[in-house]
Motif scaffolding. Structure first.
Motif, short mmCIF file in Angstrom:
data_model
loop_
_atom_site.label_atom_id
_atom_site.label_comp_id
_atom_site.label_asym_id
_atom_site.label_seq_id
_atom_site.Cartn_x
_atom_site.Cartn_y
_atom_site.Cartn_z
N SER A 1 0.83 -1.21 0.00
CA SER A 1 0.00 0.00 0.00
C SER A 1 0.86 1.26 0.00
CB SER A 1 -0.95 0.00 1.19
OG SER A 1 -0.23 0.15 2.37
N ARG B 1 5.07 2.30 -4.94
CA ARG B 1 4.70 2.79 -6.27
C ARG B 1 5.76 2.33 -7.26
NH1 ARG B 1 3.09 8.74 -7.23
NH2 ARG B 1 5.05 9.37 -6.28
N GLU C 1 8.63 10.65 -12.38
CA GLU C 1 7.18 10.44 -12.25
C GLU C 1 6.50 10.54 -13.60
OE1 GLU C 1 6.41 13.13 -8.92
OE2 GLU C 1 5.31 11.51 -7.99
N GLU C 2 7.24 10.23 -14.64
CA GLU C 2 6.69 10.31 -16.00
C GLU C 2 5.48 9.37 -16.14
OE1 GLU C 2 8.25 12.04 -19.82
OE2 GLU C 2 8.49 12.45 -17.74
N HIS C 3 5.64 8.16 -15.63
CA HIS C 3 4.53 7.20 -15.60
C HIS C 3 4.52 6.58 -14.21
CE1 HIS C 3 4.03 7.44 -19.96
NE2 HIS C 3 5.35 7.49 -19.99
N VAL C 4 3.35 6.36 -13.69
CA VAL C 4 3.23 5.85 -12.33
C VAL C 4 2.37 4.59 -12.35
CG1 VAL C 4 2.49 6.37 -9.99
CG2 VAL C 4 3.39 8.18 -11.41
N PHE D 1 1.02 1.06 -9.81
CA PHE D 1 0.80 0.60 -8.45
C PHE D 1 0.93 -0.91 -8.37
CE2 PHE D 1 -1.27 4.61 -8.93
CZ PHE D 1 -0.87 5.28 -7.81
N HIS E 1 -2.79 6.82 -1.98
CA HIS E 1 -2.15 6.55 -3.26
C HIS E 1 -2.11 7.82 -4.07
CE1 HIS E 1 -1.66 2.34 -2.74
NE2 HIS E 1 -2.89 2.24 -2.30
N VAL E 2 -0.91 8.20 -4.43
CA VAL E 2 -0.72 9.42 -5.20
C VAL E 2 -0.62 9.02 -6.66
CG1 VAL E 2 0.73 11.42 -5.51
CG2 VAL E 2 0.45 10.43 -3.25
N LEU E 3 -1.63 9.35 -7.43
CA LEU E 3 -1.62 9.00 -8.85
C LEU E 3 -0.78 10.02 -9.61
CD1 LEU E 3 -5.37 8.14 -9.47
CD2 LEU E 3 -3.70 6.87 -8.20
N LYS E 4 -0.66 9.76 -10.87
CA LYS E 4 0.11 10.66 -11.72
C LYS E 4 -0.52 12.05 -11.70
CE LYS E 4 1.96 10.71 -16.32
NZ LYS E 4 1.91 10.12 -17.62
N ARG F 1 5.34 14.45 -4.10
CA ARG F 1 5.30 15.55 -5.06
C ARG F 1 5.91 16.81 -4.48
NH1 ARG F 1 -0.64 15.33 -6.71
NH2 ARG F 1 -0.79 13.37 -7.81
#
Lengths: 241, 969
Positions: A62, A65, A71-74, A76, B79-82, B894
């Motif tokens: 949880s 990542r 952080e170009e593509h993330v 899970f 959860h930190v998304l893009k 971020r």
């Protein structure tokens, strides 16, 4: 000098380039190559699995990542530790599994415009060097992150082994113990000592009496090898007199 | 031999690495803290699948999906998304233990396990702009999720995300399909509208996606454009739409098997209702379980503060209750019971929430909840109700209120605030750290030195009196310590409030003034992280840029400290000033000047007015300068100083950089201009040096004992450009060092085959910047250092106008094995301590990298001299060691900015990193050389001292005895 050093480097580069070329030809027919199953236009999917040996996946996924080129593509992680990062165009990427607790090595993944994938070790200096990694990725954690420095702990042994302390303690021992060991009240002994002192003093080549005593006592304690060996040498000499 | 050399080098590196300061495990939480945020909530659901669940799920505008603990407000997981549009959360659906997210305009469908916070599955959907998603159930069980896009509808299994069927929507070019609905009868309805013509309803079978029927509803008026808000499905599949023009409700039964149909019109007047003028009425229904049909009760909003609870009863609409005034309404279901919560204003500072039975509209007893509104906050925007059944089967509830300033407040009956989350802090734009004021006694002491001397006698008296005050304070302190020690520990409160704030002896505790994008200002105690004041500016434009300046510090005692916030609308350039006291957050009495014209540039001068407020100059688009404060005294000073006040303007759209000089009549004249052709490259950023930076040593001592003097130009600007051509072979990053006064270009460098984003730090005599190398596909650092040479031209004062010699420029580049998010350099009081770079990484760590690794004088071949200078041999790759992370496992998502501030101790630099989270800590770049280390062994030193003391006593006694004995002999 400079150019001389450059030549082997150049050679190495050529070699690396050759290896790369070879690898790419290998790629076409190689059995380990996997064609991305789900190609959306020219977007592809990077798949793999992250493993922390000996830890249940629920305990860490949880907070984890998958980062591709920063952080170009993330992506899970699923509850079983596997992951798939969708929507990645062709190119070369560094794939990293990031968690605050466990450390994972990054992997470089190359995707051709046809969607052929290849994983290799990240090498920022020789960027074209290819050391193949399995694909779909198998990223195994190499232990928890070490964030903290160890405090210098204080122990008696450290304290006693300190050279300053040794220098202080040994003379102290001599002062206290010397009169007890050598019976100064014995006139014969005193005479002997005086005699030896008179003999020693004018002769600069012979060791000083205090030094001799130090050696004698440190030797008897057996604290240092050098001391004991030298005392072995000097003691019989003193006895002979 | 080479091997030996390598090993030597390696050993040296290890030695050097070990000298670098890191965090010790026992220091965790001692002087650092982290606060985690999620952003403004867009969707929220209470986890209801377990009766006693403490979770509330939120999906936010910052692309974050998280679960809070409803008891404490802390995060279970997040959860930190893009970031950006690709990670935008379009919808959040919850079913049992699963939460379904639609992400990136319908690009991805993700299912999460709510209890663990892990991903169940993720699938990619076909492209197409997302409209709506809903859960689809059949006979009470929900197994599917339907996703409606502009021209396609697809049905997916909840268990694994696999697509059951996908169908193209008929006539999708003309019909604007907007919403999808399922009532649990094996059918999915898609509703679309053709503006000015008709509503299209298509019914699909769940089993195979076959179109069961297609209905076209002709509507007489062109009022309908947004089905989502003006229509709702109520009861047994009755579609209701509301129109403000006629004004009436329109009704249609979805089960009817007719193809073309006119909707039944029910004038609102016949129900005794009236729409507020100019208001577009909104319908809201409630479907507690997607496997069943919605309730037959629904809300109709008729005005900004008027809601009506209506019921559909056998095809007739019945008014159950009219709520006026009502701010917000919400349905909530627990077990079999559904309630309607209504928030209505009570008085100016409070609102009350009441529960009403949904079926009857009757008010439920003992369900009043008082919500006190923060006078410095915003108005309530949304309420989320968590109902539960009490033991006697009556309904109790808790409420989460979201206000305009992005604050979440969780309240329990009868109005106890369980927690508040200031989600505005997830978007900090700029910040400053302000020294805390001195206490009364401290100020008294300081005042003694400030006042004019009036005779020897009075001076002595003053001295004595102040000493007396000190003594008194000390005794009081001792007494307090003694008093507190007797009390049990739990009772001793060390709460920080505005009243007891005072500066500590090393000035380590400061006030963090944070400005957020929503326009809410915060004052946070840097030691504990508690929010001491907050102030919501409600008229801030959404695209505003902010600049925060400290005009008067706390050092000028009778005058309160003063901060000025410049708020500029990015489109129009119109600017307003907000002047406030940074310690208390109160708006200042000083009226800021009205600024009718757009402001181009603002600059803070070191000049002060008679009240010790620094002068702020604002340059408008006609190059006219206005001063704030603009008293006579200030204007006079400005006239005197005008010839030495220069400023620069950057116009990145034109690619010009121009320098101006102030004239005595406060007009300006242009003195230089540098044009960077925009066809080739564009200006990305312009960085000057920080005005509060001190450089201790003027030069560096070389191995041969000569001195290499630094080029310390305070007016130097680092201009970063990027090529407009983004092809990877031709793109480049350029850096131009330019003197801001004369416009002289000091140095120019270009990195080919590179691109941004470029991060720059400009300090002392060096510029460090980071870019992406497209050729080698890696991040690289480059450092430029400027030196005057072996002699200093004019050592007393630096003048840009009189520097004939160009500085020597040294440059070196390195590989950095990670992308970076932001970068800043440490700052200390006097600049004696060595500098570190603080680098925010995407992984959430903040790396403290010693500047000595980024030194262009690092030799490739080690010589005696370089060893003497302690230069590290050059190695192309910089290392990231987790021991250098100042925030250990407290990752910051971020990270957008790092703020550094000197403290009263030379060794210590205060650091605040902000992004989605806020993290505050202290760093010691050269270790704590000016205070005792916190692991200093007081016990040991005192025991050794005591032991020595007793040893001397005893030996003295023994010696006496011995002497005595000898004398007797």
């Amino acid at each position: 000098m400079w150019h001389m050093e450059r030549i082997p480097q150049l050679l190495a580069f050529v070699q690396a380039a050759l290896v790369v070329a070879w690898c790419f030809t290998d790629l076409e027919a190689g059995p380990g190559t996997a064609v991305s199953t789900q190609a959306n236009g020219d977007r592809f999917k990077i798949e793999g699995r992250a493993i922390v040996p000996g830890v249940k996946t629920q305990d860490w996924v949880s907070a984890a990542r998958v980062l591709i080129d920063g952080e170009e593509h993330v992506g899970f992680l699923r509850t079983d530790g596997s992951f798939a990062v969708n929507d990645v165009p062709s190119g070369s990427y560094v794939v990293e599994v990031v968690t605050p607790t466990y450390r994972f090595e990054p992997v470089r993944v190359d995707i051709t415009s046809k969607g052929k994938m290849r994983a290799r070790l990240v090498n920022y200096i020789k960027t074209s060097e290819v050391i193949r990694q399995p694909y779909p990725l198998q990223i195994r954690s190499n232990g928890p992150h070490s964030y903290f420095m160890k405090r210098e702990t204080w122990g008696w042994t450290d304290f006693l082994m300190n050279p300053m302390v040794m220098m202080m303690v040994l003379p102290l021992l001599i002062i206290v113990l010397l009169p007890k060991v050598v019976n100064t009240n014995d006139p014969e002994m005193r005479k002997e000592m005086e005699q030896s002192m008179n003999m020693l003093n004018p002769n600069p080549e012979l060791p000083d009496v205090s030094e001799l005593m130090t050696k004698l006592f440190s030797g008897s304690k057996g604290s240092s090898k050098a001391g004991s060996s030298s005392s072995k040498g000097t003691r019989p000499a003193a006895k002979r007199r | 031999a080479a091997m030996a050399k390598l090993i030597l080098l390696w050993l040296k590196c290890i030695l050097l690495y070990n000298t670098v300061e890191a965090v010790f495990e026992d220091q965790v939480g001692k002087f650092d803290w982290r606060q985690q945020y999620v952003g403004k909530v867009r969707f929220s659901h209470f986890d209801t699948h377990v009766q006693s669940s403490k979770k509330v799920l939120v999906a936010t505008e910052k692309n974050v999906f998280a679960a809070f603990n409803t008891r404490t407000g802390e995060l279970f997981w997040r959860h930190v998304l893009k970031s950006g549009l690709e990670g935008n959360i379009d919808a959040l659906l919850q079913h049992g233990q699963d939460a379904i997210l639609v992400v990136g305009n319908g690009r991805l469908l993700r299912s999460w396990d709510v209890s663990v916070g892990g991903l169940n599955w993720e699938i990619v959907l076909d492209s197409g702009s997302f409209q709506k998603a809903c859960l689809v159930g059949q006979q009470g069980t929900v197994k599917h999720v339907a996703v409606l896009k502009k021209n396609v509808i697809s049905l997916h299994y909840l268990s694994n995300g696999h697509q059951k069927w996908i169908e193209n929507l008929p006539e999708s070019e003309t019909v604007d399909y907007q919403t999808v609905y399922s009532g649990g009868n094996g059918e999915v309805y898609v509703l679309g509208v053709v503006p000015h013509s008709h509503i299209a309803i298509i019914t699909y079978s769940i089993e195979d996606g076959e179109i069961i029927k297609q209905v076209i509803l002709f509507v007489s008026t062109p009022w309908l454009s947004n089905i989502e808000s003006s229509c709702a499905v109520v009861g047994q599949g009755m579609l209701l739409c509301v129109d403000s023009v006629t004004p009436s409700l329109y009704m249609h039964d979805l089960h009817l098997n007719i193809h073309n149909h006119q909707m039944t019109q029910i004038p609102l007047q016949s129900l005794g209702l009236e729409v507020a003028p100019g208001f577009q009425p909104v319908l809201a229904s409630h479907q507690p379980n997607s496997g069943h049909q919605p309730l037959s009760e629904f809300f109709l909003q008729l005005g900004p503060d008027n809601y009506v609870l209506l019921q559909l009863n056998n095809g007739q609409i019945v008014t159950l209750r009219d709520f006026k005034p009502a701010l917000l309404v919400s349905f909530a279901t627990t077990g079999e019971k559904t309630v309607a919560a209504v928030m209505s204003p009570k008085n100016k500072t409070a609102c009350s929430i009441n529960l009403f039975s949904a079926e009857t509209g009757r008010r439920l007893l003992d369900t009043t909840l008082i919500f006190i509104m923060d006078p410095n906050g915003g108005k309530p925007e949304k309420i989320y109700i968590q109902p539960f059944l009490k033991k006697d089967d009556s309904v109790g509830y808790r409420a989460m209120v979201q206000t305009e300033d992005h604050t979440l407040t969780f309240i329990q009956q009868p109005g106890r605030v369980m927690w508040t989350r200031e989600e505005a802090l997830s978007d900090v734009v700029t910040m400053e750290m302000v020294d805390l004021p001195l206490t009364g006694t401290q100020a008294e002491l300081e005042g003694e030195f400030g006042k004019k001397a009036d005779g020897l006698m009075s001076m002595v008296l003053k001295r004595l009196s102040s000493q007396l005050i000190l003594l008194q304070a000390w005794i009081a302190h001792l007494w307090k310590l003694f008093y507190d020690a007797r009390k049990p520990r739990s009772q001793v409160k060390n709460e920080v409030t505005i009243e007891n704030l005072s500066r500590d002896e090393f000035n380590l505790q400061k006030m963090m003034v944070m400005v957020t994008a929503s326009g809410k200002l915060f004052g946070i105690d840097s030691k504990t992280g508690s929010i001491l004041w907050r102030h919501y500016l409600d008229n801030v434009p959404s695209n505003a840029v902010f600049k925060l300046m400290v005009q008067r510090t706390t050092a000028h005692f009778p005058h309160p400290p003063q901060c000025t916030l410049l708020i500029k609308d990015k489109d129009t350039g119109l600017t307003t000033l907000h002047v406030f006291n940074p310690i208390f957050g109160k708006k200042s009495q000083v009226t800021p000047p009205a600024l009718p014209r757009p402001v181009l540039q603002s600059l803070m001068l070191p000049l002060m007015d008679q009240d010790y407020a620094k002068v702020l100059l604002l340059v408008d688009d006609q190059y006219k300068v206005s001063a704030f404060p603009s008293t006579k005294n200030v204007l006079q000073q400005l006239q005197e100083m005008a010839s030495s006040i220069f400023f620069y303007l950057v116009d990145s759209s034109q690619g010009t950089l121009s320098g101006y000089r102030l004239r005595t009549d406060l007009s300006t004249e242009q003195i230089w201009e540098v044009v960077i052709p925009t066809e080739i490259q564009r200006i990305v950023s312009v960085k000057g040096k920080r005005p509060n930076e001190h450089v201790h040593s003027q030069g560096r001592v070389m191995g041969d004992r000569s001195v290499l003097y630094k080029y310390l130009n305070p007016n130097l600007l680092a201009v970063v450009t990027e090529s407009t051509d983004t092809h990877q072979e031709r793109s480049f990053v350029g850096i131009i060092l330019i003197d801001g006064v004369t416009g002289r270009i000091i140095h120019e460098a270009v990195q080919r085959k590179t691109r941004g984003p470029v991060h720059v730090v400009h300090s002392e005599n060096w510029v460090v910047y980071e870019y992406w190398s497209t050729k080698s596909r890696r991040n690289e650092f480059s450092v430029i250092e400027l030196y005057e040479g072996m002699e200093l031209y004019n050592s007393t004062v630096f003048s840009s106008l009189d520097r004939p010699h160009a500085p020597q420029v040294l440059q070196q580049s390195y590989i950095f094995p990670s992308a970076i998010s932001t970068m800043e350099a440490t700052l200390t009081e006097k600049g004696i301590t060595s500098r570190h770079l603080l680098i925010g990484l995407p992984s959430g760590g903040i790396l403290s990298l010693p500047k000595m690794f980024l030194d262009p004088r690092r030799p490739e071949i080690v010589s005696e001299q370089s060893r003497e200078e302690n230069l590290i041999p050059y190695a192309p790759e910089l290392m990231i060691r987790t021991e250098w992370f100042i925030n250990y496992n407290q990752t910051i998502s971020r990270v957008r900015g790092i703020y550094t501030s000197p403290s009263g101790l030379e060794s210590t630099c205060l650091v605040v990193a902000y992004g989605l989270d806020i993290y505050q800590t202290r760093v010691y770049p050269s270790k704590q050389f000016d205070v005792l280390k916190d692991d200093y062994d007081y016990m040991l030193i005192s025991s050794v001292l005591l032991a020595l003391f007793f040893a001397t006593m005893i030996s003295k006694r023994l010696a006496e005895v011995k002497l005595l004995n000898r004398a007797w002999r």
